[in-house]
Write a protein that holds these residues in place. Structure first.
Motif, PDB file in Angstrom:
ATOM      1  N   GLY A 116       3.705   5.614   2.372  1.00  0.00           N
ATOM      2  CA  GLY A 116       2.282   5.951   2.248  1.00  0.00           C
ATOM      3  C   GLY A 116       1.425   4.729   1.971  1.00  0.00           C
ATOM      4  O   GLY A 116       0.347   4.546   2.559  1.00  0.00           O
ATOM      5  N   LYS A 117       1.885   3.868   1.067  1.00  0.00           N
ATOM      6  CA  LYS A 117       1.154   2.641   0.746  1.00  0.00           C
ATOM      7  C   LYS A 117       1.063   1.720   1.965  1.00  0.00           C
ATOM      8  O   LYS A 117       0.008   1.134   2.232  1.00  0.00           O
ATOM      9  CB  LYS A 117       1.831   1.898  -0.405  1.00  0.00           C
ATOM     10  CG  LYS A 117       1.643   2.567  -1.742  1.00  0.00           C
ATOM     11  CD  LYS A 117       2.393   1.811  -2.827  1.00  0.00           C
ATOM     12  CE  LYS A 117       2.318   2.531  -4.158  1.00  0.00           C
ATOM     13  NZ  LYS A 117       3.122   1.853  -5.184  1.00  0.00           N
ATOM     14  N   ARG A 118       2.155   1.611   2.685  1.00  0.00           N
ATOM     15  CA  ARG A 118       2.160   0.743   3.878  1.00  0.00           C
ATOM     16  C   ARG A 118       1.217   1.276   4.952  1.00  0.00           C
ATOM     17  O   ARG A 118       0.517   0.514   5.606  1.00  0.00           O
ATOM     18  CB  ARG A 118       3.575   0.603   4.436  1.00  0.00           C
ATOM     19  CG  ARG A 118       4.485  -0.217   3.562  1.00  0.00           C
ATOM     20  CD  ARG A 118       5.877  -0.280   4.138  1.00  0.00           C
ATOM     21  NE  ARG A 118       6.792  -0.917   3.220  1.00  0.00           N
ATOM     22  CZ  ARG A 118       7.755  -1.729   3.603  1.00  0.00           C
ATOM     23  NH1 ARG A 118       7.936  -2.006   4.883  1.00  0.00           N
ATOM     24  NH2 ARG A 118       8.553  -2.277   2.710  1.00  0.00           N
ATOM     25  N   LEU A 119       1.219   2.602   5.122  1.00  0.00           N
ATOM     26  CA  LEU A 119       0.334   3.205   6.108  1.00  0.00           C
ATOM     27  C   LEU A 119      -1.129   2.996   5.702  1.00  0.00           C
ATOM     28  O   LEU A 119      -1.968   2.615   6.536  1.00  0.00           O
ATOM     29  CB  LEU A 119       0.639   4.697   6.254  1.00  0.00           C
ATOM     30  CG  LEU A 119      -0.199   5.457   7.281  1.00  0.00           C
ATOM     31  CD1 LEU A 119      -0.052   4.846   8.667  1.00  0.00           C
ATOM     32  CD2 LEU A 119       0.194   6.928   7.285  1.00  0.00           C
ATOM     33  N   ALA A 120      -1.428   3.211   4.430  1.00  0.00           N
ATOM     34  CA  ALA A 120      -2.797   3.001   3.944  1.00  0.00           C
ATOM     35  C   ALA A 120      -3.218   1.550   4.146  1.00  0.00           C
ATOM     36  O   ALA A 120      -4.348   1.272   4.580  1.00  0.00           O
ATOM     37  CB  ALA A 120      -2.893   3.386   2.468  1.00  0.00           C
ATOM     38  N   SER A 121      -2.319   0.636   3.884  1.00  0.00           N
ATOM     39  CA  SER A 121      -2.620  -0.783   4.061  1.00  0.00           C
ATOM     40  C   SER A 121      -2.891  -1.109   5.529  1.00  0.00           C
ATOM     41  O   SER A 121      -3.822  -1.855   5.851  1.00  0.00           O
ATOM     42  CB  SER A 121      -1.458  -1.634   3.529  1.00  0.00           C
ATOM     43  OG  SER A 121      -1.707  -2.989   3.735  1.00  0.00           O
ATOM     44  N   ALA A 122      -2.100  -0.530   6.419  1.00  0.00           N
ATOM     45  CA  ALA A 122      -2.284  -0.773   7.838  1.00  0.00           C
ATOM     46  C   ALA A 122      -3.587  -0.174   8.350  1.00  0.00           C
ATOM     47  O   ALA A 122      -4.271  -0.778   9.191  1.00  0.00           O
ATOM     48  CB  ALA A 122      -1.094  -0.196   8.637  1.00  0.00           C
ATOM     49  N   ASN A 126      -5.814  -1.982   2.574  1.00  0.00           N
ATOM     50  CA  ASN A 126      -5.589  -1.999   1.125  1.00  0.00           C
ATOM     51  C   ASN A 126      -4.397  -2.891   0.799  1.00  0.00           C
ATOM     52  O   ASN A 126      -3.416  -2.874   1.521  1.00  0.00           O
ATOM     53  CB  ASN A 126      -5.355  -0.605   0.575  1.00  0.00           C
ATOM     54  CG  ASN A 126      -6.582   0.278   0.715  1.00  0.00           C
ATOM     55  OD1 ASN A 126      -7.684  -0.222   0.867  1.00  0.00           O
ATOM     56  ND2 ASN A 126      -6.393   1.577   0.654  1.00  0.00           N
ATOM     57  N   PRO A 127      -4.491  -3.615  -0.302  1.00  0.00           N
ATOM     58  CA  PRO A 127      -3.341  -4.471  -0.668  1.00  0.00           C
ATOM     59  C   PRO A 127      -2.149  -3.662  -1.103  1.00  0.00           C
ATOM     60  O   PRO A 127      -2.209  -2.577  -1.514  1.00  0.00           O
ATOM     61  CB  PRO A 127      -3.877  -5.300  -1.825  1.00  0.00           C
ATOM     62  CG  PRO A 127      -5.141  -4.659  -2.285  1.00  0.00           C
ATOM     63  CD  PRO A 127      -5.596  -3.754  -1.192  1.00  0.00           C
TER      64      PRO A 127
END
Length: 127
Positions: A116-122, A126-127
């Motif tokens: 989820g964090k990686r998708l949001a960053s992409a 977002n860092p």
């Protein structure tokens, strides 16, 4: 011996070598069946014997009651979570096809959060 070395040795040596000492001790009473788990005379163990040992291990460890097979799923998932390549996990579990190994692994909450964090960053940078 560490677990990794033990796994490799076990896979490489095969049942015949692992059973050399018990066969020697049993002498003429040894029955060769090329089994991974055998009695002290080489015959198949009772199907409840490994279950009894497993239950004793669980009780001693103070963990919940699960099937022996569940431990294979847990091991596969833990290896994947540690970043072990699925092809290596396939070899550890002794699967012929990687698709079988994929069915043994389960996506854990930490891996889902990371995805989820990686998708949001992409998507949003977002860092």
């Amino acid at each position: 011996m560490d677990l990794a070395a033990g796994l490799v040795e076990c896979r490489e040596r095969g049942p015949a070598v692992r059973q050399a000492q018990p066969a020697y001790k049993a002498g003429d009473r040894w029955e060769h069946h090329d089994l991974v788990f055998a009695t002290k005379h080489g015959t198949p163990i009772e199907r409840t014997e490994d279950w009894k040992h497993w239950k004793a291990i669980l009780k001693q460890a103070g963990v919940r009651n699960v099937r022996v097979h569940d431990a294979r799923h847990t091991a596969a998932t833990l290896l994947i979570e540690q970043g072990v390549n699925i092809r290596v996990v396939q070899q550890v579990l002794g699967h012929t096809r990687v698709t079988t190994t994929e069915r043994y692994t389960h996506v854990s909450t930490p891996l889902m959060r990371d995805a989820g964090k990686r998708l949001a960053s992409a998507l949003w940078g977002n860092p």
